[in-house]
Design a protein around this motif. Structure first.
Motif, mmCIF file in Angstrom:
data_model
loop_
_atom_site.group_PDB
_atom_site.id
_atom_site.type_symbol
_atom_site.label_atom_id
_atom_site.label_comp_id
_atom_site.label_asym_id
_atom_site.label_seq_id
_atom_site.Cartn_x
_atom_site.Cartn_y
_atom_site.Cartn_z
ATOM 1 N N GLN A 49 -13.971 2.564 -1.803
ATOM 2 C CA GLN A 49 -13.979 3.533 -2.906
ATOM 3 C C GLN A 49 -14.934 3.089 -4.007
ATOM 4 O O GLN A 49 -15.770 3.843 -4.472
ATOM 5 N N LEU A 50 -14.799 1.827 -4.381
ATOM 6 C CA LEU A 50 -15.656 1.279 -5.426
ATOM 7 C C LEU A 50 -17.127 1.539 -5.122
ATOM 8 O O LEU A 50 -17.878 2.031 -5.971
ATOM 9 N N ASP A 92 -1.921 -4.951 -6.721
ATOM 10 C CA ASP A 92 -0.695 -4.756 -5.956
ATOM 11 C C ASP A 92 -0.753 -5.543 -4.657
ATOM 12 O O ASP A 92 0.223 -6.192 -4.265
ATOM 13 N N THR A 93 -1.899 -5.464 -3.997
ATOM 14 C CA THR A 93 -2.053 -6.226 -2.761
ATOM 15 C C THR A 93 -1.851 -7.712 -3.009
ATOM 16 O O THR A 93 -1.099 -8.384 -2.289
ATOM 17 N N GLY A 105 -9.878 0.176 -0.915
ATOM 18 C CA GLY A 105 -10.212 0.310 -2.337
ATOM 19 C C GLY A 105 -11.630 -0.140 -2.618
ATOM 20 O O GLY A 105 -12.354 0.484 -3.397
ATOM 21 N N THR A 112 -9.065 -7.995 -15.002
ATOM 22 C CA THR A 112 -9.447 -7.206 -16.178
ATOM 23 C C THR A 112 -10.667 -7.824 -16.856
ATOM 24 O O THR A 112 -11.550 -7.109 -17.332
ATOM 25 N N SER A 148 2.261 1.807 -3.565
ATOM 26 C CA SER A 148 1.390 2.226 -4.663
ATOM 27 C C SER A 148 0.429 3.343 -4.239
ATOM 28 O O SER A 148 -0.638 3.476 -4.825
ATOM 29 N N HIS A 153 -4.251 -0.530 -5.550
ATOM 30 C CA HIS A 153 -5.126 -1.389 -6.339
ATOM 31 C C HIS A 153 -5.064 -2.812 -5.809
ATOM 32 O O HIS A 153 -4.085 -3.215 -5.187
ATOM 33 N N ALA A 154 -6.107 -3.565 -6.111
ATOM 34 C CA ALA A 154 -6.195 -4.931 -5.617
ATOM 35 C C ALA A 154 -5.022 -5.771 -6.114
ATOM 36 O O ALA A 154 -4.487 -6.611 -5.389
ATOM 37 N N ARG A 191 0.826 -1.211 0.000
ATOM 38 C CA ARG A 191 0.000 0.000 0.000
ATOM 39 C C ARG A 191 0.856 1.256 0.000
ATOM 40 O O ARG A 191 0.534 2.232 -0.699
ATOM 41 N N THR A 234 -4.311 4.763 -2.599
ATOM 42 C CA THR A 234 -5.356 4.123 -3.394
ATOM 43 C C THR A 234 -4.821 2.823 -3.985
ATOM 44 O O THR A 234 -4.813 2.616 -5.178
ATOM 45 N N GLY A 238 -10.709 -2.492 -11.861
ATOM 46 C CA GLY A 238 -9.334 -2.032 -11.953
ATOM 47 C C GLY A 238 -8.663 -2.071 -10.617
ATOM 48 O O GLY A 238 -7.586 -1.578 -10.451
#
Lengths: 198, 198
Positions: B142-143, B91-92, B139, B193, B83, B88-89, B80, B86, B198
């Motif tokens: 946020q979605l 990266d986690t 995240g 994707t 990146s 992204h999934a 976290r 925010t 995203g």
DNA sequence: GCTGGGTAAATTACTGATGGGTCACATGGT
DNA sequence: ACCATGTGACCCATCAGTAATTTACCCAGC
């Protein structure tokens, strides 16, 4: 408890009672976490009667598997036939919710991760999981091929993720007994649209 | 086995060995499916030594929880911070994959659904899960808010689904030992994707 | 440099509880 | 009288947890 002797309950009826109790107990605490004695007590009978009807703990679990397996497979099949062969995920979920609204631990019986890794039980569970996956993830396959991916392992993994996601929803529902099936459907609809999937 | 007496292994070293074995066993078979005797045998020592170092089965599991909990929380926190807030999934997920590539059953230790429902063990597990959820699902929040939904229960459920999805991926990985962390990341990228997120 | 004791590292052998599974027997309806 | 329904009491394996004991290392003091 009282003495021996019949209590006027037929074998078929008693078997239904036992399976009902067993589905809830196994769904709550998992295969390893439930003793046959506990099931018998919650059903108001004694342990040897359970063995006389189901032979073994595995036999009892197997009966539960067939019970909930049939229920779930039928529900998903019906939903698929209603909404055409391109069944959307939401229709499947809705069918599952209404099917198990009275037996919310049913799903967990098929998806206990700590089952004995060998034997007839495992095979039966795998068969039902396979049938559910084949139906529920036809749409997922569409998703992948439409995006240009056709890796066989990708499909496998997406199937697993889908089934675990359903498991998550079912477990969450078990922890929130006030929610109705309709509310769950609405909730999942919001989540799916927020994720951008149709 | 040989006689008694030290074998020249220090306590700290022995504890690491035991926890290593225990994480794998508990991750594979769950809390209820593992006996202390089995852990001791696989570690090449005897049961009382385990008790002398960890006091109880719960104590041993607790040590495993802290081990993998720290590992996972650190990995996600680092990802976290790399990146931005925010995260992204993907990266986690990538951070998790590289963190547990050598100990692929680590995740399951934190997400065994059949833990004893009371006691310090449960509390510790809940704390680590909570920390992972708070980070991993920022995240997700946020979605949802971006889509106009802000129901508290919706957030809860989405968190659960996310964590179960990760569980699914981790279990699939355990069943496919030939896959590398990098391959897993690529696979999950394709899936995400294809799902349109995203 | 040896000796002797204190301590850390280990084991074998036990206990008490629990759980799967069985047996002999008891009771009620037809 | 017979058979399905039903039970209390038992057997045996396993498992968490506990002594009691044994061996190796280390380090003082002679």
């Amino acid at each position: 408890m009282g003495k021996a002797g019949t209590k006027g309950v037929s074998r078929a009826e008693r078997e239904r009672q036992i399976v009902d109790v067993a589905v809830e107990e196994f769904g709550r605490h998992g295969y390893a976490g439930v003793s046959v004695t506990a099931v018998a007590q919650r059903a108001g009978i004694s342990k040897p009667l359970v063995y006389s009807y189901f032979d073994s703990k595995d036999g009892l679990y197997l009966a539960c598997v067939h019970e909930v397996g049939g229920l779930l497979v039928d529900a998903v099949a019906a939903a698929r036939s209603r909404s055409g062969s391109t069944g959307h995920a939401l229709d499947t979920l809705g069918a599952l919710f209404t099917a198990v609204e009275q037996r919310r631990h049913a799903w967990s019986v098929l998806y206990d991760p700590a089952l004995p890794p060998t034997g007839e039980l495992r095979d039966a569970v795998r068969r039902y999981r396979g049938r559910l996956a084949a139906m529920g993830a036809a749409g997922a396959a569409q998703l992948l091929t439409r995006a240009g991916h056709d890796d066989r392992l990708d499909h496998e993994l997406l199937n697993d993720v889908w089934q675990h996601a359903v498991t998550a929803v079912m477990r969450w529902w078990s922890d929130h007994p006030d929610q109705s099936a309709a509310e769950m459907s609405a909730r999942c609809a919001r989540l799916l649209t927020a994720l951008g999937a149709g």
